[in-house]
Structures are given as structure tokens and as C-alpha cells.
Scaffold this motif. Structure first.
Motif, PDB file in Angstrom:
ATOM      1  N   GLY A   1      12.405  -0.165   9.739  1.00 10.00           N
ATOM      2  CA  GLY A   1      11.900  -1.037   8.958  1.00 10.00           C
ATOM      3  C   GLY A   1      11.670   0.211   7.820  1.00 10.00           C
ATOM      4  N   LEU A   2      12.507  -0.512   6.754  1.00  4.63           N
ATOM      5  CA  LEU A   2      11.735   1.085   5.477  1.00  4.63           C
ATOM      6  C   LEU A   2      10.053   1.462   5.131  1.00  4.63           C
ATOM      7  CD1 LEU A   2      14.717   0.187   2.841  1.00  4.63           C
ATOM      8  CD2 LEU A   2      14.306   2.150   4.320  1.00  4.63           C
ATOM      9  N   TRP A   3       9.682   2.180   5.503  1.00  8.33           N
ATOM     10  CA  TRP A   3       8.192   2.211   4.785  1.00  8.33           C
ATOM     11  C   TRP A   3       7.910   1.997   3.356  1.00  8.33           C
ATOM     12  CZ3 TRP A   3       6.411   6.933   8.452  1.00  8.33           C
ATOM     13  CH2 TRP A   3       7.086   7.282   9.774  1.00  8.33           C
ATOM     14  N   CYS A   4       6.493   1.544   3.547  1.00 10.54           N
ATOM     15  CA  CYS A   4       6.417   1.379   2.110  1.00 10.54           C
ATOM     16  C   CYS A   4       4.795   1.864   2.730  1.00 10.54           C
ATOM     17  CB  CYS A   4       6.749   0.010   1.489  1.00 10.54           C
ATOM     18  SG  CYS A   4       5.078  -1.489   2.692  1.00 10.54           S
ATOM     19  N   ALA A   5       4.063   1.245   1.046  1.00 13.01           N
ATOM     20  CA  ALA A   5       2.586   1.606   1.640  1.00 13.01           C
ATOM     21  C   ALA A   5       1.566   0.703   0.687  1.00 13.01           C
ATOM     22  CB  ALA A   5       1.666   2.806   1.138  1.00 13.01           C
ATOM     23  N   ASN A   6       0.480   0.497   0.966  1.00 16.11           N
ATOM     24  CA  ASN A   6       0.424  -0.435  -0.073  1.00 16.11           C
ATOM     25  C   ASN A   6      -1.433   0.254   0.075  1.00 16.11           C
ATOM     26  OD1 ASN A   6       1.721  -2.439   1.264  1.00 16.11           O
ATOM     27  ND2 ASN A   6       0.482  -4.135   1.604  1.00 16.11           N
ATOM     28  N   ALA A   7      -1.606  -0.968  -0.883  1.00 21.42           N
ATOM     29  CA  ALA A   7      -3.381  -0.061  -1.401  1.00 21.42           C
ATOM     30  C   ALA A   7      -4.546  -1.014  -0.888  1.00 21.42           C
ATOM     31  CB  ALA A   7      -3.683   0.252  -2.751  1.00 21.42           C
ATOM     32  N   SER A   8      -5.043  -0.254   0.428  1.00 17.55           N
ATOM     33  CA  SER A   8      -6.046  -1.217   0.595  1.00 17.55           C
ATOM     34  C   SER A   8      -7.183  -1.690  -0.565  1.00 17.55           C
ATOM     35  CB  SER A   8      -7.365  -0.724   2.067  1.00 17.55           C
ATOM     36  OG  SER A   8      -8.071   0.859   1.005  1.00 17.55           O
ATOM     37  N   GLY A   9      -8.389  -2.843  -0.633  1.00 20.47           N
ATOM     38  CA  GLY A   9      -9.091  -3.012  -1.633  1.00 20.47           C
ATOM     39  C   GLY A   9      -9.708  -1.959  -2.259  1.00 20.47           C
ATOM     40  N   ALA A  10     -10.552  -1.045  -1.069  1.00 19.70           N
ATOM     41  CA  ALA A  10     -11.330   0.530  -1.481  1.00 19.70           C
ATOM     42  C   ALA A  10      -9.790   1.405  -1.710  1.00 19.70           C
ATOM     43  CB  ALA A  10     -11.617   1.325  -0.306  1.00 19.70           C
ATOM     44  N   GLY A  11      -8.311   1.371  -2.296  1.00 22.06           N
ATOM     45  CA  GLY A  11      -7.238   1.643  -3.009  1.00 22.06           C
ATOM     46  C   GLY A  11      -6.957   3.299  -2.448  1.00 22.06           C
ATOM     47  N   HIS A  12      -7.217   2.410  -0.714  1.00 25.26           N
ATOM     48  CA  HIS A  12      -6.649   4.770  -0.590  1.00 25.26           C
ATOM     49  C   HIS A  12      -4.660   3.512   0.131  1.00 25.26           C
ATOM     50  CE1 HIS A  12     -10.382   5.847  -0.415  1.00 25.26           C
ATOM     51  NE2 HIS A  12     -11.012   5.340  -0.038  1.00 25.26           N
ATOM     52  N   PRO A  13      -4.433   3.908   0.176  1.00 22.28           N
ATOM     53  CA  PRO A  13      -2.901   3.909   0.568  1.00 22.28           C
ATOM     54  C   PRO A  13      -2.877   3.299   2.106  1.00 22.28           C
ATOM     55  CG  PRO A  13      -2.754   5.762  -0.406  1.00 22.28           C
ATOM     56  CD  PRO A  13      -3.797   5.304  -0.389  1.00 22.28           C
ATOM     57  N   THR A  14      -1.930   2.418   2.983  1.00 21.94           N
ATOM     58  CA  THR A  14      -1.914   2.691   4.260  1.00 21.94           C
ATOM     59  C   THR A  14      -0.500   2.650   4.213  1.00 21.94           C
ATOM     60  OG1 THR A  14      -3.471   1.230   4.170  1.00 21.94           O
ATOM     61  CG2 THR A  14      -2.323   1.207   6.525  1.00 21.94           C
ATOM     62  N   VAL A  15      -0.020   3.361   5.381  1.00 19.54           N
ATOM     63  CA  VAL A  15       1.706   3.412   5.345  1.00 19.54           C
ATOM     64  C   VAL A  15       1.969   2.153   6.414  1.00 19.54           C
ATOM     65  CG1 VAL A  15       3.861   4.773   5.945  1.00 19.54           C
ATOM     66  CG2 VAL A  15       1.341   5.751   4.676  1.00 19.54           C
ATOM     67  N   LYS A  16       2.953   1.547   5.877  1.00 28.66           N
ATOM     68  CA  LYS A  16       4.065   0.802   7.230  1.00 28.66           C
ATOM     69  C   LYS A  16       4.950   0.646   7.661  1.00 28.66           C
ATOM     70  CE  LYS A  16      -0.698  -2.712   6.062  1.00 28.66           C
ATOM     71  NZ  LYS A  16      -0.907  -3.754   5.977  1.00 28.66           N
ATOM     72  N   ALA A  17       5.273  -0.148   8.672  1.00 32.10           N
ATOM     73  CA  ALA A  17       6.835  -0.360   8.390  1.00 32.10           C
ATOM     74  C   ALA A  17       6.748  -1.798   8.990  1.00 32.10           C
ATOM     75  CB  ALA A  17       7.037   0.143   9.596  1.00 32.10           C
ATOM     76  N   ALA A  18       8.158  -2.630   9.333  1.00 35.16           N
ATOM     77  CA  ALA A  18       8.259  -3.374   9.546  1.00 35.16           C
ATOM     78  C   ALA A  18       8.892  -3.329  11.074  1.00 35.16           C
ATOM     79  CB  ALA A  18       8.881  -4.374   8.750  1.00 35.16           C
TER      80      ALA A  18
END
Length: 192
Positions: free
Chosen positions: A105-122
């Protein structure tokens, strides 16, 4: 794989050579051909209209090979974060392992509760079910849902192994889990 050339074309050729060495049955594909083949595999479970729409998007987000200072090949993988495209760095071999594990899957990043991005893929589900987003760093480190990745240089978009450290619950907040401590080779946690 190591090469002593430093141009973009040479990095593309090195990436294609690495694919051929790892998966000889694919023949001598170019990097663009391999990415296109990978794109089609990633959308094979979708209806044709949706697949066509996503294929157009994927063409603009192919990873770009480059040479590290030591001559090894890594990739800049385009990641969507807060409406912008940001490059994530990952080794070519880890990226190929992710592709083989169906993390196409295309990679995306979500910010955690602390504001740190987490790179994810499906990883797509069979028969078009809902895909489950997984943190790429945790997948690279072969962690489970109770582990996390620590980014040694502080950059969560740098997913190269030299920047990653796996933190299990026993090494983090949950220090009372004796079986996990034993599994990690920790006899006891020092007080203080």
C-alpha cells in the motif's frame, strides 16, 4: 549490495540488479517496470474503476533509489503527511521484504498523541476487506503489537535499520512481565 557509482541512473540500475538477484524469475526488469508490476499486484483485489484511480496516484509515488555513503542502495519512499509528501528512508532490501510480505500500500504518516509521526502502510485483506495499517518500523524490526520502534537519530521518517531499535514492553513501561523479561535475556531490572 554495494556499488561505487553515484549517479541517479546508476542507483536505478543497482536497484534493478538487486531485484534480479533476489527474484531471478522476474527477469531483467527495470526499476520502473518492477514498481509498475508491484502497483498492479497492490490493486488486484479492487474493482477496475478504483484500481485505475489508485494506479494513477501510485505512479507519482514510486520509491527513488539512492546510494548511501558506504555504497549500499537505499530508497526515498514518498509518504503523505499533513497534506504534503515527505520522503521516508529505507534500505532497498527491507523495502523488498515489505513488498514480498504484501505491504504494498501507499505509505502515509499519522501523528501520535504526542505529535510524533508514524510511517504506516496497509496490508490488503483478501477479497477487498478492510486493510490494516501497520507501522513500517515495527514490521521491519519484526515486532508485535506490544513492541515499538525507537528512532536513534530522532527522525521517524528514517526507517533504515541503523536508525531503529526495537523496544519490547519488558524494556519500556511494563517491567513486571517476567516471561517477557526472560525472553529478552533480562534477569532482573535494576532498582533506581
Amino acid at each position: 549490495m554495494k556499488f561505487d557509482l553515484t549517479t541517479q541512473d546508476a542507483a536505478l540500475e543497482a536497484a534493478a540488479a538487486a531485484i534480479h538477484a533476489r527474484i531471478p524469475a522476474l527477469g531483467n526488469l527495470t526499476w520502473a517496470d518492477y514498481c509498475a508490476q508491484n502497483d498492479h499486484a497492490a490493486v488486484a483485489h479492487l474493482d477496475p474503476g478504483r484500481a485505475s484511480q489508485i494506479l494513477r496516484k501510485r505512479q507519482t509515488r514510486h520509491p527513488v533509489p539512492f546510494f548511501e555513503d558506504d555504497g549500499t542502495v537505499s530508497l526515498r519512499v514518498p509518504v503523505r503527511f499533513k497534506g504534503q509528501t515527505v520522503p521516508a528512508l529505507v534500505s532497498l532490501s527491507d523495502w523488498l521484504t515489505l513488498q514480498e510480505g504484501c505491504y504494498r500500500g501507499l505509505w502515509c504518516a499519522n501523528a501520535s498523541g504526542a505529535g510524533h509521526p508514524t510511517v504506516k502502510a496497509a496490508r490488503p485483506m483478501a477479497r477487498g476487506g478492510t486493510a490494516n495499517m501497520q507501522p513500517i518500523a515495527r514490521v521491519i524490526l519484526k515486532g508485535d503489537e506490544k513492541s515499538r520502534a525507537k528512532f536513534l537519530n530522532g527522525d521517524s521518517f528514517d526507517l533504515r535499520r541503523k536508525n531503529l531499535q526495537r523496544i519490547d514492553c519488558a524494556q519500556g513501561r511494563h517491567l513486571t512481565n517476567a516471561p517477557a523479561l526472560a525472553r529478552d535475556g533480562i534477569a532482573s531490572i535494576p532498582k533506581g
